[in-house]
Design a protein around this motif. Structure first.
Motif, short mmCIF file in Angstrom:
data_model
loop_
_atom_site.label_atom_id
_atom_site.label_comp_id
_atom_site.label_asym_id
_atom_site.label_seq_id
_atom_site.Cartn_x
_atom_site.Cartn_y
_atom_site.Cartn_z
N GLU A 1 0.83 -1.21 0.00
CA GLU A 1 0.00 0.00 0.00
C GLU A 1 0.86 1.25 0.00
OE1 GLU A 1 -3.34 0.38 2.58
OE2 GLU A 1 -3.87 -1.73 2.37
N LYS A 2 2.05 1.17 0.54
CA LYS A 2 2.96 2.32 0.56
C LYS A 2 3.41 2.70 -0.85
CE LYS A 2 4.57 1.43 5.20
NZ LYS A 2 5.65 1.01 6.08
N TYR A 3 3.39 1.74 -1.76
CA TYR A 3 3.81 1.98 -3.14
C TYR A 3 2.70 2.56 -4.01
CZ TYR A 3 6.97 1.19 -7.10
OH TYR A 3 7.82 1.36 -8.18
N LEU A 4 1.46 2.46 -3.55
CA LEU A 4 0.31 2.91 -4.35
C LEU A 4 0.40 4.35 -4.85
CD1 LEU A 4 -2.72 1.17 -2.59
CD2 LEU A 4 -1.71 0.63 -4.81
N PRO A 5 0.90 5.31 -4.07
CA PRO A 5 0.98 6.69 -4.60
C PRO A 5 1.80 6.79 -5.89
CG PRO A 5 1.31 6.71 -2.23
CD PRO A 5 1.29 5.26 -2.65
N GLN A 6 2.70 5.85 -6.14
CA GLN A 6 3.50 5.88 -7.36
C GLN A 6 2.62 5.83 -8.61
OE1 GLN A 6 6.20 6.98 -5.98
NE2 GLN A 6 7.62 5.57 -6.94
N HIS A 7 1.41 5.31 -8.46
CA HIS A 7 0.47 5.23 -9.59
C HIS A 7 -0.25 6.54 -9.84
CE1 HIS A 7 0.90 0.86 -9.99
NE2 HIS A 7 1.00 0.85 -8.68
N THR A 8 -0.08 7.51 -8.97
CA THR A 8 -0.78 8.79 -9.12
C THR A 8 0.14 9.92 -9.55
OG1 THR A 8 -0.49 9.44 -6.80
CG2 THR A 8 -2.45 8.12 -7.35
N PHE A 9 1.45 9.71 -9.49
CA PHE A 9 2.41 10.75 -9.85
C PHE A 9 2.87 10.53 -11.29
CE2 PHE A 9 3.62 10.14 -5.18
CZ PHE A 9 2.68 11.06 -4.75
N ILE A 10 3.02 11.64 -12.01
CA ILE A 10 3.50 11.58 -13.39
C ILE A 10 5.02 11.74 -13.38
CG2 ILE A 10 3.47 12.74 -15.64
CD1 ILE A 10 0.93 11.12 -14.97
N GLN A 11 5.69 10.92 -14.17
CA GLN A 11 7.15 10.98 -14.26
C GLN A 11 7.56 11.86 -15.44
OE1 GLN A 11 9.16 10.13 -12.12
NE2 GLN A 11 11.12 9.97 -13.08
N HIS A 12 7.41 11.34 -16.66
CA HIS A 12 7.72 12.09 -17.88
C HIS A 12 6.52 11.96 -18.81
CE1 HIS A 12 11.79 10.48 -16.61
NE2 HIS A 12 11.96 11.79 -16.51
N GLY A 13 6.08 13.07 -19.38
CA GLY A 13 4.94 13.03 -20.29
C GLY A 13 3.68 12.58 -19.58
N THR A 14 3.16 11.42 -19.97
CA THR A 14 1.94 10.89 -19.34
C THR A 14 2.21 9.59 -18.58
OG1 THR A 14 1.38 9.68 -21.35
CG2 THR A 14 0.45 11.90 -21.12
N ILE A 15 3.47 9.23 -18.45
CA ILE A 15 3.86 7.98 -17.80
C ILE A 15 3.90 8.18 -16.29
CG2 ILE A 15 5.69 6.24 -17.60
CD1 ILE A 15 4.35 6.30 -20.36
N THR A 16 3.24 7.28 -15.56
CA THR A 16 3.27 7.38 -14.10
C THR A 16 4.63 6.94 -13.57
OG1 THR A 16 2.49 5.13 -13.69
CG2 THR A 16 0.79 6.87 -13.92
N THR A 17 4.92 7.36 -12.36
CA THR A 17 6.17 6.95 -11.73
C THR A 17 6.21 5.44 -11.55
OG1 THR A 17 6.27 9.09 -10.63
CG2 THR A 17 7.70 7.39 -9.77
N ALA A 18 5.07 4.81 -11.28
CA ALA A 18 5.02 3.36 -11.13
C ALA A 18 5.41 2.66 -12.43
CB ALA A 18 3.63 2.90 -10.68
N ILE A 19 4.85 3.08 -13.54
CA ILE A 19 5.17 2.46 -14.83
C ILE A 19 6.61 2.77 -15.23
CG2 ILE A 19 4.67 2.49 -17.32
CD1 ILE A 19 2.75 0.73 -15.70
N HIS A 20 7.06 4.01 -14.98
CA HIS A 20 8.46 4.35 -15.26
C HIS A 20 9.40 3.43 -14.47
CE1 HIS A 20 12.20 6.59 -15.65
NE2 HIS A 20 12.29 6.58 -14.32
N SER A 21 9.12 3.26 -13.20
CA SER A 21 9.98 2.42 -12.36
C SER A 21 9.93 0.96 -12.80
CB SER A 21 9.57 2.56 -10.89
OG SER A 21 9.81 3.89 -10.46
N ALA A 22 8.75 0.49 -13.20
CA ALA A 22 8.63 -0.88 -13.72
C ALA A 22 9.43 -1.03 -15.02
CB ALA A 22 7.17 -1.24 -13.95
N ALA A 23 9.36 -0.03 -15.88
CA ALA A 23 10.09 -0.07 -17.15
C ALA A 23 11.60 -0.05 -16.91
CB ALA A 23 9.68 1.10 -18.03
N VAL A 24 12.05 0.80 -15.99
CA VAL A 24 13.48 0.87 -15.66
C VAL A 24 13.95 -0.46 -15.08
CG1 VAL A 24 15.18 1.96 -14.12
CG2 VAL A 24 13.55 3.38 -15.39
N THR A 25 13.15 -1.05 -14.23
CA THR A 25 13.49 -2.34 -13.64
C THR A 25 13.56 -3.41 -14.72
OG1 THR A 25 12.41 -1.66 -11.59
CG2 THR A 25 12.84 -4.02 -11.87
N TYR A 26 12.57 -3.44 -15.59
CA TYR A 26 12.54 -4.40 -16.70
C TYR A 26 13.79 -4.26 -17.58
CZ TYR A 26 10.62 -7.04 -20.66
OH TYR A 26 10.42 -7.96 -21.67
#
Length: 173
Positions: A25-50
């Motif tokens: 649940e502590k990670y959930l806010p990552q889905h609400t913050f935008i990183q670059h363009g329209t990509i959320t911080t959660a998806i950015h972090s998942a992509a970087v990890t991948y």
């Protein structure tokens, strides 16, 4: 051209080492913050990890996957939207790695190798935080690759990245 998120082996490795973070649940806010363009911080972090795991799997040298994956998922765990009220975070590019390292330690009890990778991921912007470990260098490179994809709006992220997260984490997007 292959998209990030298509290789089930890589997704499985990420789930194995990062399931507690991805479902927290502590990670959930990552889905609400935008990183670059329209990509959320959660998806950015998942992509970087991948991308980090993809690079590591092609490495001829040993890589600590647990450190790499946890650092990838938490490298931007600063827990604010830096696009909103830029006066509050005027030096975001220079300061967020340290904030992320602190938050990751507080919320997920990361070890020194993971902390080092998070702390140095913004090299060369943070010139004196050279990534000294193999995991830190891979993370730094993967972050630059993914930030470039996002900034140039290249369609490189497949739906597989979303499967890393619990369904309730991505419902609102």
């Amino acid at each position: 051209m292959k998209q990030l998120g298509e290789n089930e082996k890589i997704l499985s490795i990420i789930r194995h080492y990062g399931k507690d973070i991805l479902s927290s649940e502590k990670y959930l806010p990552q889905h609400t913050f935008i990183q670059h363009g329209t990509i959320t911080t959660a998806i950015h972090s998942a992509a970087v990890t991948y991308k980090s795991v993809e690079i590591a799997l092609h490495s001829k040298k040993k890589v600590n996957m647990r450190v790499l994956i946890r650092a990838g998922l938490l490298h931007d765990y600063y827990l604010y939207d830096w696009h909103k009220n830029k006066n509050e975070h005027p030096l975001h590019g220079y300061t967020h790695a340290e904030v992320s390292m602190y938050n990751a330690g507080r919320d997920f009890g990361i070890g020194p190798a993971t902390a080092t990778a998070i702390y140095s991921h913004m090299f060369p912007l943070n010139l004196f935080r050279f990534p000294r470990t193999r995991e830190a260098r891979i993370l730094c490179l993967a972050d630059k690759i993914c930030a470039t994809y996002e900034t140039l709006k290249l369609d490189k992220y497949g739906p597989g990245l979303s499967t890393l997260f619990p369904e309730e984490a991505t419902i609102s997007f």
